[in-house]
Every structure is written in structure tokens, then in C-alpha cells.
Motif scaffolding. Structure first.
Motif, PDB file in Angstrom:
ATOM      1  N   LEU A  66      68.344  72.047 -70.551  1.00 38.24           N
ATOM      2  CA  LEU A  66      68.151  70.679 -71.024  1.00 38.24           C
ATOM      3  C   LEU A  66      69.364  69.811 -70.718  1.00 38.24           C
ATOM      4  O   LEU A  66      69.222  68.648 -70.320  1.00 38.24           O
ATOM      5  N   VAL A  67      70.570  70.360 -70.904  1.00 38.57           N
ATOM      6  CA  VAL A  67      71.785  69.585 -70.618  1.00 38.57           C
ATOM      7  C   VAL A  67      71.842  69.204 -69.141  1.00 38.57           C
ATOM      8  O   VAL A  67      72.201  68.070 -68.785  1.00 38.57           O
ATOM      9  N   ILE A  68      71.478  70.118 -68.256  1.00 39.69           N
ATOM     10  CA  ILE A  68      71.490  69.821 -66.821  1.00 39.69           C
ATOM     11  C   ILE A  68      70.483  68.731 -66.497  1.00 39.69           C
ATOM     12  O   ILE A  68      70.766  67.812 -65.706  1.00 39.69           O
ATOM     13  N   ARG A  69      69.288  68.801 -67.100  1.00 33.96           N
ATOM     14  CA  ARG A  69      68.271  67.764 -66.851  1.00 33.96           C
ATOM     15  C   ARG A  69      68.734  66.396 -67.350  1.00 33.96           C
ATOM     16  O   ARG A  69      68.540  65.378 -66.691  1.00 33.96           O
ATOM     17  N   ILE A  70      69.337  66.366 -68.521  1.00 35.85           N
ATOM     18  CA  ILE A  70      69.816  65.081 -69.061  1.00 35.85           C
ATOM     19  C   ILE A  70      70.930  64.515 -68.189  1.00 35.85           C
ATOM     20  O   ILE A  70      70.967  63.316 -67.870  1.00 35.85           O
ATOM     21  N   ALA A  71      71.873  65.378 -67.797  1.00 31.96           N
ATOM     22  CA  ALA A  71      72.965  64.916 -66.931  1.00 31.96           C
ATOM     23  C   ALA A  71      72.426  64.404 -65.602  1.00 31.96           C
ATOM     24  O   ALA A  71      72.886  63.375 -65.082  1.00 31.96           O
ATOM     25  N   ALA A  72      71.456  65.114 -65.032  1.00 31.36           N
ATOM     26  CA  ALA A  72      70.870  64.669 -63.764  1.00 31.36           C
ATOM     27  C   ALA A  72      70.174  63.322 -63.920  1.00 31.36           C
ATOM     28  O   ALA A  72      70.258  62.463 -63.026  1.00 31.36           O
ATOM     29  N   ALA A  73      69.486  63.116 -65.035  1.00 32.06           N
ATOM     30  CA  ALA A  73      68.807  61.834 -65.265  1.00 32.06           C
ATOM     31  C   ALA A  73      69.813  60.697 -65.380  1.00 32.06           C
ATOM     32  O   ALA A  73      69.618  59.617 -64.802  1.00 32.06           O
ATOM     33  N   ILE A  74      70.900  60.928 -66.097  1.00 31.22           N
ATOM     34  CA  ILE A  74      71.912  59.874 -66.265  1.00 31.22           C
ATOM     35  C   ILE A  74      72.582  59.550 -64.937  1.00 31.22           C
ATOM     36  O   ILE A  74      72.760  58.379 -64.574  1.00 31.22           O
ATOM     37  N   VAL A  75      72.966  60.594 -64.188  1.00 26.93           N
ATOM     38  CA  VAL A  75      73.646  60.374 -62.912  1.00 26.93           C
ATOM     39  C   VAL A  75      72.715  59.692 -61.914  1.00 26.93           C
ATOM     40  O   VAL A  75      73.117  58.768 -61.194  1.00 26.93           O
ATOM     41  N   GLU A  76      71.453  60.124 -61.849  1.00 29.47           N
ATOM     42  CA  GLU A  76      70.501  59.526 -60.910  1.00 29.47           C
ATOM     43  C   GLU A  76      70.228  58.067 -61.267  1.00 29.47           C
ATOM     44  O   GLU A  76      70.089  57.217 -60.370  1.00 29.47           O
ATOM     45  N   THR A  77      70.160  57.755 -62.547  1.00 27.54           N
ATOM     46  CA  THR A  77      69.963  56.366 -62.958  1.00 27.54           C
ATOM     47  C   THR A  77      71.156  55.501 -62.571  1.00 27.54           C
ATOM     48  O   THR A  77      70.988  54.379 -62.063  1.00 27.54           O
ATOM     49  N   SER A  78      72.359  56.022 -62.790  1.00 28.69           N
ATOM     50  CA  SER A  78      73.555  55.270 -62.408  1.00 28.69           C
ATOM     51  C   SER A  78      73.594  55.023 -60.908  1.00 28.69           C
ATOM     52  O   SER A  78      73.939  53.926 -60.451  1.00 28.69           O
ATOM     53  N   TYR A  79      73.208  56.036 -60.132  1.00 30.56           N
ATOM     54  CA  TYR A  79      73.212  55.870 -58.671  1.00 30.56           C
ATOM     55  C   TYR A  79      72.159  54.838 -58.247  1.00 30.56           C
ATOM     56  O   TYR A  79      72.410  54.025 -57.340  1.00 30.56           O
TER      57      TYR A  79
END
Length: 369
Positions: A93-106
Motif C-alpha cells: 500500500l505504501v508503494i502504491r500511495i507513493a507512486a500515485a503522489i509522484v506520478e501526480t506531481s510529474y
């Protein structure tokens, strides 16, 4: 009867509560995504609903399993399994949340900036950062799982005592791997090569498709994949056609007869480029760059906005110019001459030994012949 109802109530309520909370959370994320469709964060967070439900279910069962009184002889082992599932799903879950935040920022950065080179650079850095974060989370989760076993906690002191020796041995054994990892970080933050760059490596032309901490993949024009360690790019020269501005200058060569109409070819080149959509209109030219006893070398120069367009422009110019020469000026194409040279009519004729007349190869008044 109580021995049957109690486990059913405990396990059933945990599962129902997990499904209810998961459904409600997904419903809220869906409404947030519909209300703010410009931000991909909510849609990306919905991809983590499976690990989210696993975390809820494992946590609820872990906290209430002792009340179920199911298989009391194996309660410790089942509790440890639930703990391992909880740790693993939490890491997921932490990896999915981090990926969502990073992808949104990009995504926001890519929309706000029109510089393609800078966007590709940030994309490369983002992907490598996500790989580092994922590796850290996985290592922490694996260590947490191991620490749930009493035997591993008891061996912790001896492991720490030998950490120095193990570190030296691991460093020597994984020297190439560590060098590739540091090379990957150097590529990501040194802006040497980025995802989407057009490169020439070992004579192969292609586009950088993937960059990891240890290897890099180049997709060639014929859809092959070349995979090589990232340390290659820090230790060897390579061509990066996307470095700086993507604009490029292309060259086409022809080997033609000495009688080729150069001025007419210049006009034809201008006409061809005006009809070619891939030409950016910055520059063009045609000159004779070399000569041999039988041919001349003609070079055409043209520009385009990127590597793909320059390739298209060169192909179009090469094909249409050859077709035009073949149809309009066939004498300009290279050929092997086996006939006698045709001399000017005003040159004198010199009688040969057999009585026939031939033209002199010397101009009048040279005293030769």
C-alpha cells in the motif's frame, strides 16, 4: 454451538467490515476523481484498493482472532501469519500511495512546462526515485517480517557483530552491481541521458525506453531492444541526439556524373523540401564536395525539428532527387564510359598511319601530334 458461532461471527464481521470500508473509500475516491478530473491522484489511489483491503482485513483478524477461539493450538502460528500478511500488504500500500503522489506531481510538472528535454529529465529522475523508494520499503518490510521470529531477534547481536566483515565481503562480491547503481544515480541527476532521448550506441540508432538503477534499455528503429549496464554510459562515449535542443541537420550524398546539372538540382531540392512536411524551413543547401576521375560527390543539407523528422526528410530528398534525375537528366547518373571521347568540331584532324583521319587531342598550335 458457541464454538461454531463465535469463529463465524468474528471472521465474518471482519470480512464484512473490510468490504464495507473498502467500498466506502473507493466510492469517495471515485467522487473526488469525477469532481477534480484534472488531477490523476484520486484515480491512481484507487489502484491501491486491493492492498488497502488486505491491510484492513489482516489488521481486524489479527486484533480479534484470539476472541474467535479457532484452532487454539495453532493460535501463535496463525497470528504470526496474519502479522506477516499485514506487514506485506502495508508495504504494498505504501508503494502504491507513493507512486500515485509522484506520478501526480510529474503530471502537473509536465503540463506546466513545455520544454520537452526538461520534462524527460524529470521523468527519468521520477522513475529512479520510485525504484529507490520501492527498494527501501521492501527491505524494511522484509526486515520487519524477519524480526517477528524470535530466533531472528536472538541472532541480531551476532549479525550486527559480523556486519563489518559481511559488508566488506558483500562490497567486493557486488562491486559491479554497486557501480551500476551509482552510475544510474549519476545518469538520473547528471542529465547525461533521459528516457525518450535518441542515442547512437555501438553503431545502433534508437530511443532510450527504460532506465533503472542497474541497466538501460534502448529501443532501436526496427523495434529491437538493446539492454546494457548503465555504467557503460558513464565510461564510454555515445551520441545523444536529444541533448540540448532536439533540432538536427541532415545530409544526403549522391555520386553523379561530371555533367550533372548542379544549379537545377539546387532548385529541385528547394521544391522537394517545400512539399516535405518534416522539413522545418530553417536551412538547406546543395554543393559539390568531392570529385573523382569518373564521378562527383554532391551533398544536400537540410534541417528538421527532431531525429524522426530528419530521417523522414533525408529519405524523401534522396528518393525524389534520384527519381527526378532518372526522368529528366539521365545523363547525370554515374556510368562507365567505353566509347571514344567526343571532341569539339573546330579541333584539326590528323591523318593516321592507316590513311584514316582522326582528330588531334591537342589544341591547335601546340606543336604536338
Amino acid at each position: 454451538m458457541e464454538n461454531v458461532l463465535r469463529p463465524l461471527i468474528v471472521i465474518g464481521s471482519s470480512l464484512l467490515l473490510t468490504l464495507a470500508i473498502g467500498w466506502a473509500t473507493d466510492r469517495l475516491l471515485r467522487k473526488a476523481d469525477e469532481r477534480d478530473s484534472d488531477t490523476p491522484l484520486w484515480g491512481l489511489l484507487r489502484r491501491g484498493r486491493i492492498p488497502y483491503q488486505l491491510v484492513l482485513c489482516a489488521a481486524l483478524l489479527r486484533g480479534s482472532y484470539d476472541q474467535a477461539q479457532l484452532l487454539p493450538a495453532h493460535e501463535t502460528a496463525i497470528g504470526r501469519v496474519l502479522t506477516l500478511v499485514l506487514i506485506g500488504s502495508a508495504a504494498w500500500l505504501v508503494i502504491r500511495i507513493a507512486a500515485a503522489i509522484v506520478e501526480t506531481s510529474y503530471s502537473r510538472y509536465a503540463r506546466a512546462h513545455r520544454d520537452v528535454a526538461r520534462v524527460r529529465r524529470v521523468r527519468t529522475q521520477v522513475e529512479l526515485i520510485m525504484r529507490v523508494v520501492s527498494a527501501i520499503v521492501i527491505v524494511v518490510a522484509a526486515a520487519s517480517m524477519l524480526l517477528t521470529f524470535p530466533a531472528m531477534r536472538a541472532a541480531g547481536a551476532s549479525l550486527l557483530a559480523s556486519a563489518g566483515i559481511l559488508g566488506i565481503v558483500a562490497g567486493v562480491a557486488a562491486q559491479s552491481t554497486l557501480s551500476n547503481m551509482f552510475a544510474g544515480l549519476q545518469i538520473a541527476f547528471g542529465d547525461m541521458v533521459r528516457i525518450g532521448d535518441t542515442v547512437v550506441v555501438n553503431g545502433e540508432w534508437g530511443t532510450v525506453e527504460e532506465i533503472t538503477l542497474t541497466f538501460l534499455t534502448v529501443k532501436t528503429w526496427d523495434e529491437r531492444r538493446i539492454t546494457m549496464p548503465v555504467s557503460y554510459f558513464t565510461a564510454n562515449p555515445f551520441e545523444n541526439w536529444s541533448r540540448g535542443t532536439p533540432q538536427m541537420t541532415g545530409i544526403v550524398y549522391w555520386h553523379l556524373d561530371h555533367s550533372a546539372p548542379i544549379e537545377a538540382m539546387r532548385e529541385k531540392l528547394r521544391d522537394i523540401l517545400r512539399k516535405c512536411d518534416a522539413w522545418d524551413g530553417r536551412a538547406h543547401g546543395l554543393v559539390v564536395t568531392d570529385t573523382t576521375p569518373t564521378t562527383i560527390q554532391v551533398r544536400a543539407l537540410m534541417t528538421a525539428k527532431d531525429a524522426d523528422d530528419i530521417w523522414t526528410t533525408r529519405v524523401v530528398v534522396r528518393e525524389e532527387m534520384i527519381s527526378w534525375l532518372r526522368e529528366e537528366h539521365p545523363y547525370a547518373l554515374p556510368r562507365v564510359n567505353t566509347a571514344d571521347a567526343v571532341l569539339p568540331a573546330h579541333w584539326p584532324r590528323i591523318p593516321s598511319q592507316d590513311g584514316a583521319h582522326r582528330r588531334a587531342y591537342e589544341q591547335p598550335g601546340t606543336g604536338r601530334g
